[in-house]
Design a protein around this motif. Structure first.
Motif, PDB file in Angstrom:
ATOM      1  N   VAL A   1     -38.803 -33.116  82.487  1.00  0.00           N
ATOM      2  CA  VAL A   1     -39.791 -32.066  82.233  1.00  0.00           C
ATOM      3  C   VAL A   1     -40.085 -32.030  80.743  1.00  0.00           C
ATOM      4  N   MET A   2     -41.360 -31.984  80.389  1.00  0.00           N
ATOM      5  CA  MET A   2     -41.724 -31.874  78.973  1.00  0.00           C
ATOM      6  C   MET A   2     -42.616 -30.650  78.791  1.00  0.00           C
ATOM      7  N   SER A   3     -42.226 -29.773  77.855  1.00  0.00           N
ATOM      8  CA  SER A   3     -43.044 -28.574  77.657  1.00  0.00           C
ATOM      9  C   SER A   3     -44.142 -28.850  76.631  1.00  0.00           C
ATOM     10  N   ILE A   4     -45.343 -28.381  76.956  1.00  0.00           N
ATOM     11  CA  ILE A   4     -46.494 -28.532  76.062  1.00  0.00           C
ATOM     12  C   ILE A   4     -47.074 -27.143  75.830  1.00  0.00           C
ATOM     13  N   LEU A   5     -47.250 -26.775  74.561  1.00  0.00           N
ATOM     14  CA  LEU A   5     -47.861 -25.488  74.237  1.00  0.00           C
ATOM     15  C   LEU A   5     -49.211 -25.731  73.579  1.00  0.00           C
ATOM     16  N   LEU A   6     -50.197 -24.959  73.994  1.00  0.00           N
ATOM     17  CA  LEU A   6     -51.541 -25.075  73.428  1.00  0.00           C
ATOM     18  C   LEU A   6     -51.792 -23.854  72.552  1.00  0.00           C
ATOM     19  N   HIS A   7     -52.203 -24.074  71.312  1.00  0.00           N
ATOM     20  CA  HIS A   7     -52.398 -22.974  70.362  1.00  0.00           C
ATOM     21  C   HIS A   7     -53.809 -23.024  69.773  1.00  0.00           C
ATOM     22  N   GLY A   8     -54.283 -21.876  69.323  1.00  0.00           N
ATOM     23  CA  GLY A   8     -55.452 -21.846  68.455  1.00  0.00           C
ATOM     24  C   GLY A   8     -54.959 -21.912  67.014  1.00  0.00           C
ATOM     25  N   ASP A   9     -55.805 -22.370  66.100  1.00  0.00           N
ATOM     26  CA  ASP A   9     -55.351 -22.539  64.713  1.00  0.00           C
ATOM     27  C   ASP A   9     -54.943 -21.220  64.076  1.00  0.00           C
ATOM     28  N   ALA A  10     -55.758 -20.167  64.261  1.00  0.00           N
ATOM     29  CA  ALA A  10     -55.444 -18.882  63.621  1.00  0.00           C
ATOM     30  C   ALA A  10     -54.163 -18.283  64.212  1.00  0.00           C
ATOM     31  N   ALA A  11     -53.979 -18.447  65.531  1.00  0.00           N
ATOM     32  CA  ALA A  11     -52.778 -17.905  66.180  1.00  0.00           C
ATOM     33  C   ALA A  11     -51.528 -18.649  65.713  1.00  0.00           C
ATOM     34  N   PHE A  12     -51.653 -19.971  65.574  1.00  0.00           N
ATOM     35  CA  PHE A  12     -50.489 -20.779  65.184  1.00  0.00           C
ATOM     36  C   PHE A  12     -49.970 -20.328  63.821  1.00  0.00           C
ATOM     37  N   ALA A  13     -50.897 -20.088  62.895  1.00  0.00           N
ATOM     38  CA  ALA A  13     -50.492 -19.673  61.545  1.00  0.00           C
ATOM     39  C   ALA A  13     -50.170 -18.186  61.480  1.00  0.00           C
ATOM     40  N   GLY A  14     -50.828 -17.386  62.308  1.00  0.00           N
ATOM     41  CA  GLY A  14     -50.780 -15.936  62.112  1.00  0.00           C
ATOM     42  C   GLY A  14     -49.889 -15.148  63.040  1.00  0.00           C
ATOM     43  N   GLN A  15     -49.446 -15.746  64.148  1.00  0.00           N
ATOM     44  CA  GLN A  15     -48.625 -14.976  65.082  1.00  0.00           C
ATOM     45  C   GLN A  15     -47.154 -15.274  64.824  1.00  0.00           C
ATOM     46  N   GLY A  16     -46.413 -14.233  64.501  1.00  0.00           N
ATOM     47  CA  GLY A  16     -45.005 -14.392  64.147  1.00  0.00           C
ATOM     48  C   GLY A  16     -44.183 -15.061  65.219  1.00  0.00           C
ATOM     49  N   VAL A  17     -44.574 -14.879  66.487  1.00  0.00           N
ATOM     50  CA  VAL A  17     -43.783 -15.434  67.590  1.00  0.00           C
ATOM     51  C   VAL A  17     -43.737 -16.961  67.522  1.00  0.00           C
ATOM     52  N   VAL A  18     -44.784 -17.596  66.961  1.00  0.00           N
ATOM     53  CA  VAL A  18     -44.791 -19.063  66.831  1.00  0.00           C
ATOM     54  C   VAL A  18     -43.679 -19.500  65.881  1.00  0.00           C
ATOM     55  N   TYR A  19     -43.657 -18.871  64.721  1.00  0.00           N
ATOM     56  CA  TYR A  19     -42.640 -19.178  63.696  1.00  0.00           C
ATOM     57  C   TYR A  19     -41.236 -18.870  64.225  1.00  0.00           C
ATOM     58  N   GLU A  20     -41.106 -17.744  64.919  1.00  0.00           N
ATOM     59  CA  GLU A  20     -39.789 -17.336  65.420  1.00  0.00           C
ATOM     60  C   GLU A  20     -39.255 -18.323  66.465  1.00  0.00           C
ATOM     61  N   THR A  21     -40.136 -18.756  67.381  1.00  0.00           N
ATOM     62  CA  THR A  21     -39.656 -19.681  68.419  1.00  0.00           C
ATOM     63  C   THR A  21     -39.373 -21.066  67.838  1.00  0.00           C
ATOM     64  N   PHE A  22     -40.082 -21.444  66.765  1.00  0.00           N
ATOM     65  CA  PHE A  22     -39.729 -22.692  66.073  1.00  0.00           C
ATOM     66  C   PHE A  22     -38.282 -22.613  65.581  1.00  0.00           C
ATOM     67  N   HIS A  23     -37.913 -21.438  65.069  1.00  0.00           N
ATOM     68  CA  HIS A  23     -36.558 -21.285  64.546  1.00  0.00           C
ATOM     69  C   HIS A  23     -35.506 -21.239  65.649  1.00  0.00           C
ATOM     70  N   LEU A  24     -35.920 -20.940  66.878  1.00  0.00           N
ATOM     71  CA  LEU A  24     -34.978 -20.982  68.006  1.00  0.00           C
ATOM     72  C   LEU A  24     -34.930 -22.375  68.629  1.00  0.00           C
ATOM     73  N   SER A  25     -35.930 -23.220  68.302  1.00  0.00           N
ATOM     74  CA  SER A  25     -36.165 -24.447  69.064  1.00  0.00           C
ATOM     75  C   SER A  25     -34.998 -25.420  69.073  1.00  0.00           C
ATOM     76  N   ASP A  26     -34.111 -25.356  68.085  1.00  0.00           N
ATOM     77  CA  ASP A  26     -33.026 -26.326  68.035  1.00  0.00           C
ATOM     78  C   ASP A  26     -31.652 -25.680  68.206  1.00  0.00           C
ATOM     79  N   LEU A  27     -31.631 -24.406  68.596  1.00  0.00           N
ATOM     80  CA  LEU A  27     -30.339 -23.756  68.829  1.00  0.00           C
ATOM     81  C   LEU A  27     -29.760 -24.241  70.151  1.00  0.00           C
ATOM     82  N   PRO A  28     -28.437 -24.432  70.201  1.00  0.00           N
ATOM     83  CA  PRO A  28     -27.840 -25.049  71.391  1.00  0.00           C
ATOM     84  C   PRO A  28     -28.206 -24.359  72.706  1.00  0.00           C
ATOM     85  N   SER A  29     -28.229 -23.033  72.705  1.00  0.00           N
ATOM     86  CA  SER A  29     -28.462 -22.349  73.985  1.00  0.00           C
ATOM     87  C   SER A  29     -29.932 -22.088  74.284  1.00  0.00           C
TER      88      SER A  29
END
Length: 281
Positions: A1-29
């Motif tokens: 299974v491969m996850s694909i996320l589709l973003h708009g440019d303004a949302a990618f830069a401006g929505q905190g949840v994008v940045y936050e989930t990037f920081h979770l992306s490599d945590l073991p759990s």
């Protein structure tokens, strides 16, 4: 299974949840072992210029926090887009890390049917109106290369138009629109004992006092012999043992008993969060 996320440019830069989930992306759990992020970068967020919306040159710069590779690709060149997407998929499958595809493109019309972009972006939209649409640009190239003939191209377009037209015609046959079905699909008998789905009906979950006592004793003991534990912890374990003996339970012991009973049935329990490891919760 491969996850694909589709973003708009303004949302990618401006929505905190994008940045936050990037920081979770490599945590073991929490990791998904790499997500492919596709950013449709039409260089305008609703009606806002990038220079008014973010401090970095690219909307994708937030992905740098995890050193994700970022491919900027001209969306007017479909073959380049396909090539970059193949590389992104290969990266993700090889290294199991996030990767970003920045589709640098433009929005031909406004944000929605009512929006007139010439009000706020007159210079940009004068340029956009001069742009040859990507479909025509690519078709002309393929025809010039001899890859397809004009007739084959026109047949393909006609086939697609026909699919759309037939769907549009069929939609007119629906005289009654049940809006509530869109909002809340009816599920007859959902809350009754013989209703569906069977997998959601719970068998009785009570357990014997003997089993509760066993779990309480295990939860208030140290599994390793001659293991020196912190005096504060030994006080807590002693109090827990006393409660079990006196047939009492506080929140923490009740939680232990709940988790313990589920584990005894062979069901895996995962707790995650900062205070879990030391047993605060």
């Amino acid at each position: 299974v491969m996850s694909i996320l589709l973003h708009g440019d303004a949302a990618f830069a401006g929505q905190g949840v994008v940045y936050e989930t990037f920081h979770l992306s490599d945590l073991p759990s929490y990791t998904t072992n790499g997500t492919i992020h596709v950013v449709v970068n039409n260089q305008i967020g609703f009606t806002t210029d990038p220079r008014m919306a973010r401090s970095s040159p690219y909307p994708t710069d937030v992905a740098r926090v995890v050193n994700a590779p970022i491919f900027h690709v001209n969306a007017d060149d479909p073959e380049a887009v396909m090539y970059v997407c193949s590389v992104a998929a290969e990266w993700r499958n090889t290294f199991n890390k996030d990767v970003v595809v920045d589709l640098v493109c433009y929005r031909r019309r406004g944000h929605n049917e009512m929006d007139e972009p010439m009000f706020t972006q007159p210079l940009m939209y004068k340029q956009i109106h001069k742009q040859v649409p990507v479909l025509k640009k690519y078709a002309d190239k393929l025809i010039a290369d001899g890859t397809v003939t004009l007739q084959e191209f026109e047949e393909e377009i006609a086939k697609y138009d026909r699919i759309c037209e037939e769907a549009y015609t069929r939609s007119k046959d629906n005289k009654i629109l049940h809006i509530k079905h869109w909002l809340d699909s009816p599920w007859a008998g959902f809350f009754t004992a013989d209703g569906e789905p069977k997998s959601m009906s719970c068998p009785p979950t009570g357990i014997s006092e003997e089993l509760l006592t066993h779990i309480g004793n295990v939860a208030s003991s140290v599994p390793v012999e001659d293991f020196k534990i912190h005096s504060g912890l030994s006080r807590i374990l002693k109090a827990r043992s006393e409660m079990t003996k006196n047939r009492l339970a506080d929140w923490a012991l009740a939680e232990y008993m709940a988790f313990g009973s589920v584990l005894k049935e062979g069901t895996h329990v995962r707790l995650s969060g900062q205070d879990v490891e030391r047993g605060t919760f």
